[in-house]
Design an enzyme around this catalytic site. Sequence first.
Site, PDB file in Angstrom:
ATOM      1  N   CYS A  18       6.529 -28.306 -65.240  1.00  0.00           N
ATOM      2  CA  CYS A  18       6.491 -28.692 -64.588  1.00  0.00           C
ATOM      3  C   CYS A  18       6.859 -26.932 -63.330  1.00  0.00           C
ATOM      4  O   CYS A  18       7.305 -26.379 -64.276  1.00  0.00           O
ATOM      5  CB  CYS A  18       7.609 -28.758 -63.826  1.00  0.00           C
ATOM      6  SG  CYS A  18       7.002 -31.428 -64.311  1.00  0.00           S
ATOM      7  N   ASP A  19       5.947 -26.988 -61.907  1.00  0.00           N
ATOM      8  CA  ASP A  19       6.405 -25.763 -61.713  1.00  0.00           C
ATOM      9  C   ASP A  19       6.401 -26.369 -60.002  1.00  0.00           C
ATOM     10  O   ASP A  19       5.837 -26.699 -59.446  1.00  0.00           O
ATOM     11  CB  ASP A  19       5.373 -25.064 -60.977  1.00  0.00           C
ATOM     12  CG  ASP A  19       6.066 -23.598 -61.164  1.00  0.00           C
ATOM     13  OD1 ASP A  19       7.019 -22.562 -61.580  1.00  0.00           O
ATOM     14  OD2 ASP A  19       6.243 -23.151 -59.499  1.00  0.00           O
ATOM     15  N   SER A  20       7.622 -25.553 -59.161  1.00  0.00           N
ATOM     16  CA  SER A  20       8.175 -26.271 -57.660  1.00  0.00           C
ATOM     17  C   SER A  20       7.248 -25.148 -56.890  1.00  0.00           C
ATOM     18  O   SER A  20       8.340 -24.094 -57.405  1.00  0.00           O
ATOM     19  CB  SER A  20       8.480 -27.478 -57.331  1.00  0.00           C
ATOM     20  OG  SER A  20       8.861 -27.936 -58.145  1.00  0.00           O
ATOM     21  N   GLY A  47       3.634 -28.921 -58.820  1.00  0.00           N
ATOM     22  CA  GLY A  47       2.706 -28.944 -59.966  1.00  0.00           C
ATOM     23  C   GLY A  47       3.167 -29.674 -61.592  1.00  0.00           C
ATOM     24  O   GLY A  47       4.370 -29.142 -61.810  1.00  0.00           O
TER      25      GLY A  47
END
Length: 197
Positions: A71-73, A108
Amino acid sequence: MRLVLASASPSRRMILEAAGVEPVTHPADVDEEAIQASLAGAPPADVVAALAAAKAEVVAPSYPSDVVVGCDSMLLLDGQLQGKPHTVEATVERWRAQAGKTAELLTGHCIIHGEQRVVETRRTTVSFAEASENDIAAYARSGEPLECAGAFTLEALGGWFIDRIEGDPSSVIGLSLPLLRRALYGFGLDASSFWTR
């Protein structure tokens, strides 16, 4: 079969643990700045999806039988993607810029199981409070928002300064449980098979 979290994020781990999963934590080592630079001009949702995919793809070969989640924010504020502020000073500046505004938190996700994968970005609208200068300074000094996308948390001290969200709350914290559930179903797996309690 295990669920592997390609992240060192305590918030993402907390989401999974609260949902009954004890994940294997294997933080991914990727050059986020290089990935972002290579995607200059790309839609913001594609940037966070690419970062999530890079993390999952680095870790997945070590866990061929498990489910790997990357994940990436990032916060999309006034058309610009904002990542982690890292310092107290940068956090104060970010909050001065975003206080009283509405922005989108983009998270994501890349979920890999063998040859199967789901890559998707969730968007959640976040309305920031008109926080006072004293509260902004105190929040920055607390250290909590320094390593958080958008310089805020929803689940802890930052909750004081979020007036409203529209969308998936778990995605704002860092990992969308609804998206993960749908991905598991797409792989022919049940969410409950990962529960440890």
